[in-house]
Each structure stands twice: as C-alpha cells, then as structure tokens.
Design a protein around this motif. Structure first.
Motif, PDB file in Angstrom:
ATOM      1  N   ASP A  73      -4.193   3.202   4.399  1.00 49.18           N
ATOM      2  CA  ASP A  73      -4.361   1.592   4.504  1.00 49.18           C
ATOM      3  C   ASP A  73      -2.521   1.466   5.017  1.00 49.18           C
ATOM      4  N   THR A 117      -9.718   2.646   6.191  1.00 48.58           N
ATOM      5  CA  THR A 117      -8.827   2.680   7.570  1.00 48.58           C
ATOM      6  C   THR A 117      -9.769   2.903   8.996  1.00 48.58           C
ATOM      7  N   ALA A 122     -13.444  -1.069   0.086  1.00 51.12           N
ATOM      8  CA  ALA A 122     -11.591  -1.256   0.033  1.00 51.12           C
ATOM      9  C   ALA A 122     -11.873  -1.596  -2.028  1.00 51.12           C
ATOM     10  N   ASP A 171      -9.422   6.309   1.087  1.00 54.43           N
ATOM     11  CA  ASP A 171      -8.382   5.321   1.670  1.00 54.43           C
ATOM     12  C   ASP A 171      -8.666   5.845   3.442  1.00 54.43           C
ATOM     13  N   PHE A 222       1.105  -1.070  -0.084  1.00 55.26           N
ATOM     14  CA  PHE A 222       0.047   0.302   0.103  1.00 55.26           C
ATOM     15  C   PHE A 222       0.734   1.615   0.194  1.00 55.26           C
ATOM     16  N   SER A 278     -12.146  -0.319   9.326  1.00 59.03           N
ATOM     17  CA  SER A 278     -11.403  -1.502   9.773  1.00 59.03           C
ATOM     18  C   SER A 278     -11.082  -1.917  11.360  1.00 59.03           C
TER      19      SER A 278
END
Length: 203
Positions: free
Chosen positions: A65, A136, A164, A132, A57, A139
C-alpha cells in the motif's frame, strides 16, 4: 515537522490517531467528493494525500500500500491532465467499458495481485502479503478507469475499499478504517451519480 505529523492529534476509546493520518483522511475524503461531481481538483488532492499515506503505511509495514501511494501520486498528475485536456477539445465523457475490456482488466488485476503478493511475501517482512497486495493491484485498475471516466471504476473501488477497510482495521488504523467504510458508501453514490450521466461508448 515530522515529529508533529506523527504526534497524536486525538484519541478515541484509548486509540491514538496521528496528525499525519488525520490530514491524509481529510484530503482523501475531499478528493472522492470531487470525483463524484467530476471536479478536476480531486486529482491534486489525491496526490498530496498519497504522499502522506506513503509515510503512514510504510511505518505500519504495509509496503504494498505504501508503494501504491507513489504510483497514485504519479497517476494523479496524469489523471488531472486527462480530465483537463478532455478528448478533441471536448470535456471527457463518462462511458461504460466494452465487455471484453472488463474481462481483460479483471485478468490483469488478478495477475498484478499475484505478482505483488509474491514480491511482498518473499522480499519484505510484511505480515499480510496477500491482503496488502489485493488493494495495491486493483487500486491501479480503479485509478486507470477513473482517469478515463469509465463508470465501472466505482465497482472496482467498492471491492477495493471493502478489502482495504478490513486490512486497516487489522492494523488498528481506525480513522482510516472509518474513512474506507465511508468510501464504500460514497463509491455507491458515485456509481449512481455517474450512471445518470453515462454516454454510450461507440467502442
């Protein structure tokens, strides 16, 4: 070793996939299968996959990420200990979240998304700061719920994986995009599997 990992493993329709991405995908796939059947070995697999994805990433300027993978690696070791230790010497049961906790975590995830997006927008050269930032932030919520074996972790992962998958398709990480599409289906399987084993939460 670095040269090997970033070299091309195979090409599909003229699109190259590196060994780094290929190995990370295999480990991540094995990890989610372990999670569905409540096998604790999914956590160390998650840690290794996260380390590999950090490098992948970062090279794609997906800094949110990438940094998320550092948190994932640390949280994976914590989650592993929680699953192994259980509660009061007993295996950790699958439970549902109290309604109030669902609202609290939704707000926390949203605030973390806005904060992360602001940092990426102002302090990095990423071209997709808010996109993005969403996976992040949420999660981390999903990982927290998974470590505590909350049924709702699967709902969070379904949403995260949808966002994602679109992000990785935009970045032409096609094998990872395919993985996340599979993750969406497996998260639905995980939801149904865990729902059949869920115990009432006294909280």
């Amino acid at each position: 070793m670095t040269e090997f990992l970033f070299s091309t493993a195979f090409s599909i329709w003229g699109l190259d996939t590196s060994w780094l991405e290929f190995i990370a995908v295999l480990l991540a796939f094995a990890m989610i299968l372990c999670n569905i059947v409540e096998l604790h070995w999914g956590w160390p697999l998650a840690a290794i996959s996260s380390v590999l994805y950090f490098f992948l990433f970062w090279t794609q300027r997906l800094y949110g990420d990438a940094l998320l993978q550092v948190f994932f690696a640390v949280l994976a070791m914590w989650g592993w200990s929680v699953w192994l230790r259980g509660m009061d010497g007993e295996p950790l049961p699958i439970t549902r979240m109290p309604p109030r906790q669902r609202v609290t975590l939704a707000w926390m995830g949203t605030l973390l998304w806005l904060a992360t997006g602001g940092v990426l927008l102002n302090f990095t050269d990423t071209d997709v700061p808010w996109w993005d930032a969403f996976p992040t932030a949420f999660s981390l919520v999903g990982q927290y719920l998974l470590a505590h074996k909350r049924l709702e972790n699967w709902a969070v992962w379904i949403i995260v994986n949808i966002v994602a998958a679109g992000l990785f398709a935009w970045k032409a990480l096609w094998l990872t995009t395919l993985l996340y599409l599979v993750f969406i289906a497996l998260s639905a399987v995980g939801w149904r599997t865990w729902a059949s084993r869920t115990k009432a939460d006294p909280a």
